[in-house]
Scaffold this active site. Sequence first.
Site, PDB file in Angstrom:
ATOM      1  N   PHE A  59       0.820  -1.218   0.000  1.00 18.34           N
ATOM      2  CA  PHE A  59       0.000   0.000   0.000  1.00 18.34           C
ATOM      3  C   PHE A  59       0.857   1.273   0.000  1.00 18.34           C
ATOM      4  CE2 PHE A  59      -2.260   2.851   3.253  1.00 18.34           C
ATOM      5  CZ  PHE A  59      -2.799   3.660   2.286  1.00 18.34           C
ATOM      6  N   ASP A 100      10.090  -7.640  -1.565  1.00 15.87           N
ATOM      7  CA  ASP A 100       8.722  -7.877  -1.111  1.00 15.87           C
ATOM      8  C   ASP A 100       8.424  -9.372  -1.252  1.00 15.87           C
ATOM      9  OD1 ASP A 100       5.769  -7.858  -0.891  1.00 15.87           O
ATOM     10  OD2 ASP A 100       5.972  -5.689  -1.155  1.00 15.87           O
ATOM     11  N   ASN A 101       7.791  -9.956  -0.238  1.00 18.26           N
ATOM     12  CA  ASN A 101       7.430 -11.375  -0.339  1.00 18.26           C
ATOM     13  C   ASN A 101       6.088 -11.578  -1.029  1.00 18.26           C
ATOM     14  OD1 ASN A 101       5.559 -10.618   1.612  1.00 18.26           O
ATOM     15  ND2 ASN A 101       6.429 -11.876   3.250  1.00 18.26           N
ATOM     16  N   GLY A 154       1.594  -7.469  -0.744  1.00 17.13           N
ATOM     17  CA  GLY A 154       1.936  -6.633  -1.890  1.00 17.13           C
ATOM     18  C   GLY A 154       1.520  -7.290  -3.200  1.00 17.13           C
ATOM     19  N   GLN A 171       4.401  -6.212   9.848  1.00 25.70           N
ATOM     20  CA  GLN A 171       3.144  -6.814  10.285  1.00 25.70           C
ATOM     21  C   GLN A 171       2.428  -5.698  11.035  1.00 25.70           C
ATOM     22  OE1 GLN A 171      -0.014  -7.968  11.615  1.00 25.70           O
ATOM     23  NE2 GLN A 171       1.250  -7.751  13.463  1.00 25.70           N
ATOM     24  N   SER A 208       5.288   3.799  13.848  1.00 26.95           N
ATOM     25  CA  SER A 208       3.858   3.986  14.039  1.00 26.95           C
ATOM     26  C   SER A 208       3.554   4.758  15.314  1.00 26.95           C
ATOM     27  CB  SER A 208       3.185   2.611  14.106  1.00 26.95           C
ATOM     28  OG  SER A 208       1.862   2.698  14.583  1.00 26.95           O
ATOM     29  N   TYR A 251       2.110  -5.194  18.719  1.00 24.96           N
ATOM     30  CA  TYR A 251       2.517  -4.450  17.522  1.00 24.96           C
ATOM     31  C   TYR A 251       3.279  -3.183  17.907  1.00 24.96           C
ATOM     32  CZ  TYR A 251       2.125  -1.186  13.625  1.00 24.96           C
ATOM     33  OH  TYR A 251       2.405  -0.253  12.660  1.00 24.96           O
ATOM     34  N   ASN A 257      -2.366   7.471  11.074  1.00 24.66           N
ATOM     35  CA  ASN A 257      -3.177   6.473  10.369  1.00 24.66           C
ATOM     36  C   ASN A 257      -3.239   6.803   8.882  1.00 24.66           C
ATOM     37  OD1 ASN A 257      -4.032   5.987  13.228  1.00 24.66           O
ATOM     38  ND2 ASN A 257      -5.339   4.489  12.190  1.00 24.66           N
ATOM     39  N   ILE A 302     -10.766   2.841   6.875  1.00 25.63           N
ATOM     40  CA  ILE A 302     -11.405   3.516   5.734  1.00 25.63           C
ATOM     41  C   ILE A 302     -11.554   2.548   4.569  1.00 25.63           C
ATOM     42  CG2 ILE A 302     -11.080   5.321   3.993  1.00 25.63           C
ATOM     43  CD1 ILE A 302      -9.925   7.091   6.205  1.00 25.63           C
TER      44      ILE A 302
END
Length: 312
Positions: free
Chosen positions: A11, A31-32, A36, A75, A116, A146, A175, A190
């Site tokens: 994203f 990227d795994n 994605g 994650q 975050s 997290y 966010n 959203i």
Amino acid sequence: MRAVVTGGAGFIGSHLVELFIEQGHDVHVIDNLVSGKKEQLHPDAHLYEADITDPQVISLAAGIKPDAIVHLAAQADVSRSLANPVYDLQVNTIGTLHMLEACLLAKTATLLLASSSAVYGMPPALQASSKWNITEETSTEPTSCYGLSKLMAERYVELYAKLYGIPGLVLRFANVYGPRQLPKGDGGVIAMYAKRICEGQSIRIHGDGGQTRDFIYVKDVAEASLLALVSNLTGTYHVCTGDAISILALTDRLEHLLGQSIKREYAPSRNGDIRHSRLSPLKLVDALGWTASTSFDEGLRQTLQSWGLSTI
């Protein structure tokens, strides 16, 4: 600049990769492809299918000889972190440690860690007032695995800067929302609402809906991240708007933009959920003069349209 972007097909990563390439940078994506998608990736990006929890990713990333590693792979689901804290630790903390080791091996790379607001938990002052803004100096007391795993990742970035001189930049995102966001996880409210509206279903509000969040549009996040990186910024900064909106107010804005009523259902509050989250943008403003330029209504409009929904 040659950059490695972990999670670059996801994203936030796909938007950042687009911006990097538009600005003439050489971008390599690790990227795994669990969340994605190849089709989201800019055609000029170099893709390596690999997992950041695999130790072999260290030599892979270092072998690209990047000027910077932008570490977005994570994650990010609070509920999943509580259900499987070992996996959460492996991805968010060990994965970051692997990228730091790659920087050490490459010798010239800066690490940008996407962190975050969850690292703060629920500061006492914010419990009393949703108008109080969290600063980078606010105490960090995570209320979820997290948040804890992201805080540990930050500490490793700080330690490697002290021990080995690796330039470290930690950006604590508010966010983030926008096109390409998956309709899952606690940060994807959203996208989840847009999906349920498309399907003619009611939206689910946990608790009383009075919880507030600082929502920031994904393209603003990409712009701030690239600007901070090319400006050789180091340290810890918020990428946010400085404003907050409640889940109930979000629902009202969706109804207004769609020109229709939205069915609502209420569910119990979730374990580890933060009541209020509102970050101060002033440190980044002072450092770069940058502020988010996308209004909430405009960001919502573009997000809803990306789901095929008509807006007024």
